[in-house]
Design a protein around this motif. Structure first.
Motif, short mmCIF file in Angstrom:
data_model
loop_
_atom_site.label_atom_id
_atom_site.label_comp_id
_atom_site.label_asym_id
_atom_site.label_seq_id
_atom_site.Cartn_x
_atom_site.Cartn_y
_atom_site.Cartn_z
N LEU A 249 90.20 121.41 -10.48
CA LEU A 249 91.50 120.76 -10.56
C LEU A 249 91.61 119.85 -11.78
O LEU A 249 92.72 119.51 -12.21
N SER A 250 90.47 119.46 -12.35
CA SER A 250 90.51 118.58 -13.52
C SER A 250 90.77 119.36 -14.80
O SER A 250 91.14 118.76 -15.81
N TRP A 251 90.60 120.68 -14.78
CA TRP A 251 90.74 121.46 -16.00
C TRP A 251 92.09 121.29 -16.69
O TRP A 251 92.12 121.08 -17.91
N PRO A 252 93.23 121.39 -15.95
CA PRO A 252 94.51 121.22 -16.65
C PRO A 252 94.62 119.85 -17.33
O PRO A 252 95.13 119.75 -18.44
N VAL A 253 94.11 118.81 -16.66
CA VAL A 253 94.15 117.46 -17.24
C VAL A 253 93.30 117.43 -18.51
O VAL A 253 93.71 116.87 -19.54
N ILE B 88 86.80 113.29 -13.33
CA ILE B 88 87.52 113.64 -12.10
C ILE B 88 86.59 114.38 -11.14
O ILE B 88 86.58 114.12 -9.94
N GLY B 89 85.78 115.30 -11.67
CA GLY B 89 84.96 116.16 -10.81
C GLY B 89 83.88 115.44 -10.06
O GLY B 89 83.64 115.73 -8.88
N ILE B 90 83.22 114.46 -10.70
CA ILE B 90 82.09 113.79 -10.05
C ILE B 90 82.54 112.91 -8.88
O ILE B 90 81.99 113.03 -7.78
N PHE C 96 76.20 108.14 -7.77
CA PHE C 96 75.04 108.34 -8.65
C PHE C 96 74.41 109.71 -8.43
O PHE C 96 74.12 110.44 -9.38
N ASP C 97 74.26 110.09 -7.14
CA ASP C 97 73.69 111.40 -6.82
C ASP C 97 74.58 112.53 -7.34
O ASP C 97 74.11 113.52 -7.90
N ALA C 98 75.89 112.35 -7.15
CA ALA C 98 76.83 113.38 -7.59
C ALA C 98 76.74 113.55 -9.10
O ALA C 98 76.75 114.67 -9.62
N PHE D 4 87.23 116.30 -29.83
CA PHE D 4 88.31 116.32 -28.84
C PHE D 4 87.98 117.25 -27.68
O PHE D 4 88.39 117.00 -26.54
N SER D 5 87.24 118.35 -27.96
CA SER D 5 86.81 119.24 -26.88
C SER D 5 85.87 118.52 -25.94
O SER D 5 85.94 118.70 -24.72
N VAL D 6 84.99 117.70 -26.50
CA VAL D 6 84.05 116.96 -25.67
C VAL D 6 84.81 115.95 -24.80
O VAL D 6 84.57 115.84 -23.60
N ILE D 7 85.78 115.25 -25.41
CA ILE D 7 86.52 114.25 -24.64
C ILE D 7 87.30 114.90 -23.49
O ILE D 7 87.20 114.48 -22.33
N GLY D 8 88.06 115.95 -23.80
CA GLY D 8 88.89 116.57 -22.77
C GLY D 8 88.10 117.50 -21.86
O GLY D 8 88.21 117.42 -20.64
N GLY D 9 87.30 118.36 -22.47
CA GLY D 9 86.64 119.42 -21.70
C GLY D 9 85.39 118.97 -20.98
O GLY D 9 84.93 119.64 -20.06
N ILE D 10 84.81 117.86 -21.40
CA ILE D 10 83.62 117.35 -20.71
C ILE D 10 83.93 115.99 -20.09
O ILE D 10 83.80 115.80 -18.88
#
Lengths: 199, 186
Positions: free
Chosen positions: B94-98, B134-136, B148-150, B122-128
Protein backbone atom coordinates in the motif's frame (compact mmCIF):
# COMPACT_ATOMS: atom_id res chain seq x y z
CA UNK A 1 -9.51 -12.72 -19.33
CA UNK A 2 -6.89 -15.44 -19.14
CA UNK A 3 -4.24 -13.74 -17.02
CA UNK A 4 -6.26 -13.56 -13.79
CA UNK A 5 -6.09 -15.90 -10.83
CA UNK A 6 -9.80 -16.71 -11.22
CA UNK A 7 -10.56 -20.42 -11.44
CA UNK A 8 -13.95 -21.23 -13.02
CA UNK A 9 -16.31 -23.41 -11.03
CA UNK A 10 -19.89 -23.78 -9.84
CA UNK A 11 -19.60 -23.72 -6.05
CA UNK A 12 -21.76 -21.60 -3.77
CA UNK A 13 -18.89 -19.14 -3.42
CA UNK A 14 -18.64 -18.84 -7.20
CA UNK A 15 -22.30 -17.89 -7.38
CA UNK A 16 -22.26 -15.27 -4.61
CA UNK A 17 -22.05 -11.64 -5.79
CA UNK A 18 -18.57 -10.12 -5.53
CA UNK A 19 -19.79 -7.38 -3.15
CA UNK A 20 -21.07 -9.90 -0.60
CA UNK A 21 -17.80 -11.85 -0.68
CA UNK A 22 -15.68 -8.73 -0.26
CA UNK A 23 -17.90 -7.43 2.55
CA UNK A 24 -17.65 -10.75 4.40
CA UNK A 25 -13.88 -10.79 3.97
CA UNK A 26 -13.49 -7.28 5.38
CA UNK A 27 -15.83 -8.13 8.28
CA UNK A 28 -13.84 -11.29 9.05
CA UNK A 29 -10.54 -9.41 9.07
CA UNK A 30 -11.88 -6.66 11.33
CA UNK A 31 -13.32 -9.26 13.69
CA UNK A 32 -10.10 -11.27 13.85
CA UNK A 33 -7.99 -8.21 14.62
CA UNK A 34 -10.50 -6.72 17.07
CA UNK A 35 -10.80 -9.91 19.16
CA UNK A 36 -7.42 -10.48 20.83
CA UNK A 37 -8.08 -14.14 21.61
CA UNK A 38 -5.77 -16.98 20.58
CA UNK A 39 -8.65 -19.47 20.67
CA UNK A 40 -10.74 -17.46 18.23
CA UNK A 41 -7.74 -17.09 15.91
CA UNK A 42 -7.01 -20.81 16.05
CA UNK A 43 -10.66 -21.70 15.48
CA UNK A 44 -10.75 -19.45 12.44
CA UNK A 45 -8.14 -21.49 10.58
CA UNK A 46 -10.20 -24.70 10.07
CA UNK A 47 -13.26 -22.57 9.25
CA UNK A 48 -11.29 -20.67 6.60
CA UNK A 49 -9.89 -23.95 5.33
CA UNK A 50 -13.42 -25.35 5.00
CA UNK A 51 -14.52 -22.24 3.09
CA UNK A 52 -11.55 -22.66 0.78
CA UNK A 53 -12.28 -26.37 0.17
CA UNK A 54 -15.95 -25.56 -0.53
CA UNK A 55 -14.82 -23.78 -3.71
CA UNK A 56 -13.94 -27.20 -5.13
CA UNK A 57 -10.42 -26.14 -6.06
CA UNK A 58 -7.64 -28.65 -5.56
CA UNK A 59 -4.97 -28.61 -2.91
CA UNK A 60 -2.25 -28.06 -5.53
CA UNK A 61 -3.59 -24.60 -6.10
CA UNK A 62 -3.61 -23.98 -2.36
CA UNK A 63 0.03 -25.01 -1.93
CA UNK A 64 0.98 -22.71 -4.79
CA UNK A 65 -0.94 -19.86 -3.14
CA UNK A 66 0.53 -20.37 0.30
CA UNK A 67 4.19 -20.94 -0.54
CA UNK A 68 5.07 -17.25 -0.40
CA UNK A 69 3.08 -16.27 2.72
CA UNK A 70 4.24 -19.40 4.60
CA UNK A 71 7.82 -18.13 4.67
CA UNK A 72 6.68 -14.71 5.89
CA UNK A 73 4.57 -16.27 8.64
CA UNK A 74 7.59 -18.31 9.76
CA UNK A 75 9.52 -15.07 10.17
CA UNK A 76 6.70 -13.50 12.17
CA UNK A 77 6.56 -16.56 14.44
CA UNK A 78 10.33 -16.63 14.96
CA UNK A 79 10.37 -12.97 15.98
CA UNK A 80 7.55 -13.56 18.45
CA UNK A 81 9.28 -16.65 19.85
CA UNK A 82 12.53 -14.72 20.27
CA UNK A 83 10.64 -12.00 22.12
CA UNK A 84 9.37 -14.69 24.49
CA UNK A 85 5.69 -14.66 23.54
CA UNK A 86 5.07 -17.98 21.80
CA UNK A 87 1.32 -17.77 22.37
CA UNK A 88 1.08 -14.38 20.70
CA UNK A 89 3.16 -15.75 17.84
CA UNK A 90 0.75 -18.63 17.34
CA UNK A 91 -2.22 -16.24 17.43
CA UNK A 92 -0.63 -13.88 14.89
CA UNK A 93 0.24 -16.69 12.49
CA UNK A 94 -3.22 -18.27 12.84
CA UNK A 95 -4.91 -14.92 12.15
CA UNK A 96 -2.89 -14.36 9.00
CA UNK A 97 -3.33 -17.94 7.81
CA UNK A 98 -7.12 -17.71 8.18
CA UNK A 99 -7.34 -14.36 6.40
CA UNK A 100 -5.02 -15.40 3.58
CA UNK A 101 -7.11 -18.55 3.02
CA UNK A 102 -10.37 -16.57 2.95
CA UNK A 103 -8.96 -13.87 0.68
CA UNK A 104 -7.58 -16.51 -1.70
CA UNK A 105 -11.00 -18.15 -1.81
CA UNK A 106 -12.60 -14.83 -2.81
CA UNK A 107 -10.01 -14.10 -5.49
CA UNK A 108 -10.15 -17.60 -6.96
CA UNK A 109 -13.94 -17.55 -7.27
CA UNK A 110 -14.43 -14.03 -8.64
CA UNK A 111 -13.62 -13.06 -12.25
CA UNK A 112 -11.48 -9.95 -12.70
CA UNK A 113 -14.26 -8.26 -14.68
CA UNK A 114 -16.70 -8.70 -11.77
CA UNK A 115 -14.16 -7.26 -9.32
CA UNK A 116 -13.58 -4.28 -11.63
CA UNK A 117 -17.31 -3.61 -11.84
CA UNK A 118 -17.48 -3.76 -8.05
CA UNK A 119 -14.67 -1.21 -7.72
CA UNK A 120 -16.52 1.17 -10.02
CA UNK A 121 -19.69 0.80 -7.95
CA UNK A 122 -17.84 1.28 -4.66
CA UNK A 123 -16.26 4.49 -5.96
CA UNK A 124 -19.67 5.96 -6.78
CA UNK A 125 -20.16 7.66 -3.38
CA UNK A 126 -16.76 9.35 -3.75
CA UNK A 127 -17.91 11.29 -6.81
CA UNK A 128 -18.49 14.56 -4.88
CA UNK A 129 -14.84 14.41 -3.77
CA UNK A 130 -13.71 14.58 -7.38
CA UNK A 131 -13.30 10.88 -8.02
CA UNK A 132 -14.70 9.88 -11.38
CA UNK A 133 -15.65 6.16 -11.35
CA UNK A 134 -15.94 6.12 -15.15
CA UNK A 135 -12.34 7.29 -15.51
CA UNK A 136 -11.16 4.69 -13.02
CA UNK A 137 -13.06 2.07 -15.00
CA UNK A 138 -11.46 3.31 -18.23
CA UNK A 139 -8.01 3.11 -16.65
CA UNK A 140 -8.62 -0.45 -15.42
CA UNK A 141 -9.98 -1.58 -18.79
CA UNK A 142 -7.12 0.06 -20.72
CA UNK A 143 -4.47 -1.45 -18.45
CA UNK A 144 -5.92 -4.96 -18.67
CA UNK A 145 -6.33 -4.61 -22.43
CA UNK A 146 -2.73 -3.55 -22.92
CA UNK A 147 -1.00 -6.05 -20.62
CA UNK A 148 -0.91 -8.88 -23.23
CA UNK A 149 0.18 -6.46 -25.98
CA UNK A 150 3.04 -5.03 -23.96
CA UNK A 151 4.05 -8.51 -22.79
CA UNK A 152 4.25 -9.56 -26.44
CA UNK A 153 6.30 -6.47 -27.26
CA UNK A 154 8.63 -7.30 -24.37
CA UNK A 155 9.07 -10.83 -25.69
CA UNK A 156 9.97 -9.44 -29.14
CA UNK A 157 12.49 -6.99 -27.70
CA UNK A 158 14.07 -9.80 -25.71
CA UNK A 159 14.44 -11.94 -28.80
CA UNK A 160 15.87 -9.04 -30.79
CA UNK A 161 18.37 -8.22 -28.07
CA UNK A 162 19.25 -11.90 -27.63
CA UNK A 163 20.27 -11.93 -31.29
CA UNK A 164 22.66 -9.09 -30.43
CA UNK A 165 23.88 -10.86 -27.29
CA UNK A 166 22.22 -8.21 -25.13
CA UNK A 167 19.44 -10.28 -23.56
CA UNK A 168 21.05 -10.00 -20.12
CA UNK A 169 21.47 -6.24 -20.32
CA UNK A 170 18.77 -4.50 -18.32
CA UNK A 171 19.04 -1.19 -20.19
CA UNK A 172 18.81 -2.85 -23.61
CA UNK A 173 15.62 -4.61 -22.52
CA UNK A 174 13.71 -2.08 -20.49
CA UNK A 175 14.55 1.22 -22.20
CA UNK A 176 13.11 0.28 -25.64
CA UNK A 177 10.03 -1.15 -23.92
CA UNK A 178 9.43 2.04 -21.92
CA UNK A 179 9.90 4.30 -24.93
CA UNK A 180 7.61 2.18 -27.11
CA UNK A 181 4.97 2.22 -24.37
CA UNK A 182 5.20 5.99 -23.91
CA UNK A 183 4.87 6.44 -27.69
CA UNK A 184 1.87 4.11 -27.74
CA UNK A 185 0.32 6.13 -24.92
CA UNK A 186 0.77 9.38 -26.87
CA UNK A 187 -0.76 7.86 -30.01
CA UNK A 188 -3.68 6.39 -28.09
CA UNK A 189 -4.36 9.68 -26.29
CA UNK A 190 -4.29 11.52 -29.64
CA UNK A 191 -6.76 9.00 -31.05
CA UNK A 192 -9.12 9.34 -28.08
CA UNK A 193 -8.96 13.16 -28.19
CA UNK A 194 -9.47 13.23 -31.98
CA UNK A 195 -12.73 11.34 -31.48
CA UNK A 196 -13.82 13.86 -28.88
CA UNK A 197 -14.23 11.34 -26.08
CA UNK A 198 -13.09 13.90 -23.53
CA UNK A 199 -14.61 13.17 -20.14
CA UNK B 1 -8.78 9.93 -9.70
CA UNK B 2 -9.47 13.56 -9.39
CA UNK B 3 -11.04 16.07 -11.74
CA UNK B 4 -7.74 17.46 -13.01
CA UNK B 5 -6.75 14.10 -14.48
CA UNK B 6 -7.18 14.41 -18.24
CA UNK B 7 -7.89 11.60 -20.68
CA UNK B 8 -4.26 11.83 -21.75
CA UNK B 9 -3.21 11.31 -18.14
CA UNK B 10 -5.53 8.29 -17.86
CA UNK B 11 -3.91 6.72 -20.91
CA UNK B 12 -0.43 7.32 -19.51
CA UNK B 13 -1.43 5.92 -16.12
CA UNK B 14 -3.08 2.84 -17.64
CA UNK B 15 -0.26 2.06 -20.05
CA UNK B 16 2.43 2.54 -17.44
CA UNK B 17 0.56 0.24 -15.05
CA UNK B 18 0.18 -2.26 -17.89
CA UNK B 19 3.90 -1.97 -18.63
CA UNK B 20 4.76 -2.88 -15.06
CA UNK B 21 2.23 -5.71 -15.14
CA UNK B 22 3.56 -7.08 -18.43
CA UNK B 23 7.17 -7.08 -17.27
CA UNK B 24 6.10 -9.00 -14.18
CA UNK B 25 4.08 -11.53 -16.20
CA UNK B 26 6.86 -12.51 -18.58
CA UNK B 27 8.99 -15.17 -16.83
CA UNK B 28 11.77 -13.36 -15.00
CA UNK B 29 15.24 -13.23 -16.42
CA UNK B 30 18.41 -13.00 -14.44
CA UNK B 31 20.06 -9.75 -15.42
CA UNK B 32 23.84 -9.59 -15.47
CA UNK B 33 24.52 -7.15 -12.67
CA UNK B 34 21.39 -7.83 -10.60
CA UNK B 35 21.38 -10.55 -7.94
CA UNK B 36 17.56 -10.56 -7.92
CA UNK B 37 15.15 -11.19 -10.80
CA UNK B 38 13.74 -7.96 -12.20
CA UNK B 39 10.15 -8.93 -11.34
CA UNK B 40 10.63 -6.31 -8.71
CA UNK B 41 7.66 -4.10 -8.02
CA UNK B 42 9.71 -1.54 -6.13
CA UNK B 43 11.70 -0.96 -9.33
CA UNK B 44 8.37 -0.07 -10.94
CA UNK B 45 7.64 2.34 -8.08
CA UNK B 46 10.93 4.16 -8.61
CA UNK B 47 10.59 4.22 -12.40
CA UNK B 48 7.01 5.50 -12.37
CA UNK B 49 8.05 8.44 -10.21
CA UNK B 50 11.18 9.18 -12.25
CA UNK B 51 9.53 8.93 -15.65
CA UNK B 52 5.95 10.19 -15.55
CA UNK B 53 5.92 12.45 -12.51
CA UNK B 54 4.16 12.65 -9.16
CA UNK B 55 0.45 12.59 -10.00
CA UNK B 56 0.59 10.19 -12.92
CA UNK B 57 3.32 8.00 -11.44
CA UNK B 58 1.51 7.68 -8.12
CA UNK B 59 -1.78 6.89 -9.83
CA UNK B 60 -0.12 4.40 -12.20
CA UNK B 61 1.24 2.46 -9.23
CA UNK B 62 -2.11 2.80 -7.45
CA UNK B 63 -3.71 1.25 -10.54
CA UNK B 64 -1.08 -1.50 -10.51
CA UNK B 65 -1.92 -2.26 -6.86
CA UNK B 66 -5.62 -2.21 -7.77
CA UNK B 67 -5.01 -4.72 -10.58
CA UNK B 68 -3.28 -6.99 -8.06
CA UNK B 69 -6.32 -6.69 -5.77
CA UNK B 70 -8.66 -7.52 -8.66
CA UNK B 71 -6.91 -10.88 -9.00
CA UNK B 72 -4.05 -10.46 -11.46
CA UNK B 73 -0.89 -12.40 -10.44
CA UNK B 74 1.48 -9.47 -10.80
CA UNK B 75 3.67 -9.73 -7.72
CA UNK B 76 6.92 -11.67 -7.38
CA UNK B 77 6.38 -15.40 -7.72
CA UNK B 78 3.05 -14.96 -9.51
CA UNK B 79 1.27 -13.82 -6.37
CA UNK B 80 -1.73 -11.55 -6.39
CA UNK B 81 -5.34 -11.30 -5.42
CA UNK B 82 -6.83 -10.07 -2.20
CA UNK B 83 -4.73 -12.40 -0.05
CA UNK B 84 -1.61 -10.22 -0.31
CA UNK B 85 -3.54 -7.38 1.33
CA UNK B 86 -4.32 -9.51 4.35
CA UNK B 87 -0.77 -10.74 4.88
CA UNK B 88 1.79 -9.11 7.15
CA UNK B 89 3.45 -7.19 4.31
CA UNK B 90 0.33 -5.38 3.07
CA UNK B 91 1.73 -2.07 4.33
CA UNK B 92 4.64 -2.28 1.93
CA UNK B 93 2.32 -2.83 -1.03
CA UNK B 94 0.00 0.00 0.00
CA UNK B 95 2.99 2.32 0.42
CA UNK B 96 4.08 1.93 -3.21
CA UNK B 97 1.77 4.61 -4.69
CA UNK B 98 2.92 7.06 -2.01
CA UNK B 99 6.55 6.21 -2.73
CA UNK B 100 6.06 6.74 -6.47
CA UNK B 101 4.33 10.07 -5.76
CA UNK B 102 7.21 11.28 -3.59
CA UNK B 103 9.86 10.23 -6.12
CA UNK B 104 7.81 11.88 -8.86
CA UNK B 105 7.32 15.09 -6.89
CA UNK B 106 11.04 15.43 -6.20
CA UNK B 107 11.84 14.65 -9.83
CA UNK B 108 9.39 17.24 -11.16
CA UNK B 109 10.68 19.93 -8.81
CA UNK B 110 14.28 19.32 -9.89
CA UNK B 111 13.68 18.41 -13.53
CA UNK B 112 16.17 20.86 -15.15
CA UNK B 113 19.10 19.38 -13.24
CA UNK B 114 18.12 15.71 -13.28
CA UNK B 115 20.88 13.19 -13.92
CA UNK B 116 21.57 9.61 -12.91
CA UNK B 117 22.76 10.65 -9.43
CA UNK B 118 19.62 12.64 -8.65
CA UNK B 119 17.43 9.87 -10.08
CA UNK B 120 19.20 7.48 -7.70
CA UNK B 121 18.77 9.76 -4.68
CA UNK B 122 15.07 10.39 -5.37
CA UNK B 123 14.49 6.67 -6.03
CA UNK B 124 16.02 5.87 -2.66
CA UNK B 125 13.88 8.48 -0.89
CA UNK B 126 10.59 7.43 -2.49
CA UNK B 127 11.15 3.78 -3.30
CA UNK B 128 12.99 2.81 -0.13
CA UNK B 129 12.52 5.58 2.48
CA UNK B 130 8.77 6.10 2.10
CA UNK B 131 8.08 2.40 1.54
CA UNK B 132 9.85 1.32 4.74
CA UNK B 133 8.43 4.27 6.68
CA UNK B 134 4.91 2.96 6.00
CA UNK B 135 5.60 -0.77 5.66
CA UNK B 136 7.52 -1.34 8.90
CA UNK B 137 5.01 0.26 11.33
CA UNK B 138 2.21 -1.58 9.50
CA UNK B 139 4.05 -4.89 9.88
CA UNK B 140 4.67 -4.15 13.57
CA UNK B 141 1.00 -3.30 14.10
CA UNK B 142 -0.68 -6.21 12.32
CA UNK B 143 1.86 -8.87 13.36
CA UNK B 144 1.97 -7.41 16.89
CA UNK B 145 5.76 -7.20 16.72
CA UNK B 146 7.87 -4.49 18.25
CA UNK B 147 8.87 -1.72 15.85
CA UNK B 148 12.51 -2.72 16.28
CA UNK B 149 11.88 -6.38 15.40
CA UNK B 150 9.82 -5.41 12.37
CA UNK B 151 12.58 -3.11 11.15
CA UNK B 152 15.20 -5.81 11.74
CA UNK B 153 13.21 -8.30 9.66
CA UNK B 154 12.84 -5.81 6.83
CA UNK B 155 16.48 -4.80 6.67
CA UNK B 156 17.51 -7.88 4.70
CA UNK B 157 15.73 -6.35 1.69
CA UNK B 158 17.64 -3.07 1.75
CA UNK B 159 20.69 -4.23 -0.27
CA UNK B 160 18.40 -5.56 -3.03
CA UNK B 161 16.40 -2.34 -2.99
CA UNK B 162 19.58 -0.27 -3.31
CA UNK B 163 20.55 -2.30 -6.38
CA UNK B 164 17.08 -1.63 -7.80
CA UNK B 165 17.52 2.09 -7.16
CA UNK B 166 20.76 1.96 -9.16
CA UNK B 167 18.95 0.13 -11.97
CA UNK B 168 16.05 2.63 -11.85
CA UNK B 169 18.50 5.55 -12.07
CA UNK B 170 20.32 4.03 -15.05
CA UNK B 171 17.05 3.34 -16.88
CA UNK B 172 15.51 6.72 -16.07
CA UNK B 173 18.60 8.63 -17.19
CA UNK B 174 18.78 6.68 -20.48
CA UNK B 175 15.08 7.26 -21.18
CA UNK B 176 15.37 10.96 -20.23
CA UNK B 177 18.04 11.41 -22.90
CA UNK B 178 16.08 9.43 -25.48
CA UNK B 179 12.52 10.71 -25.08
CA UNK B 180 10.94 14.07 -24.22
CA UNK B 181 9.40 13.05 -20.92
CA UNK B 182 8.27 15.96 -18.81
CA UNK B 183 7.51 18.24 -21.75
CA UNK B 184 4.82 15.75 -22.63
CA UNK B 185 3.82 15.62 -19.00
CA UNK B 186 2.68 19.24 -18.88
Amino acid sequence: MTIGLYAPGASALHRLPAGVKLGALVAASLALFAIPSTIVALAAVPVAFAVYLSTGLGLNRLILELRGPALLLCFVFVFHALAGSVEEGIAAVARFAALILLASAVTLTTPVSEMAALVERLLGPLEPLGVNPAKVGLAIALAIRFVPMIAEEYRQIREAQAARGLDRNLLALVVPLIIRTLKAADDLADAIEARGIET
Amino acid sequence: MTRDVSTRDIVYIALFAALMAAVNLVPPIQVAFLPVPITAATLAVMLAGCLIGAKRGGLAILLFVLLVALGLPLLAGGRGGLSVFFGPTAGFILSWPVGAYVTGWLTEKNWPRMNAVWFFIFSVIGGIGVVYLIGIPWLALVAKLSLFDAAKGSLIFVPGDLVKAIAAAAIAETVRRAYPLMQAAR
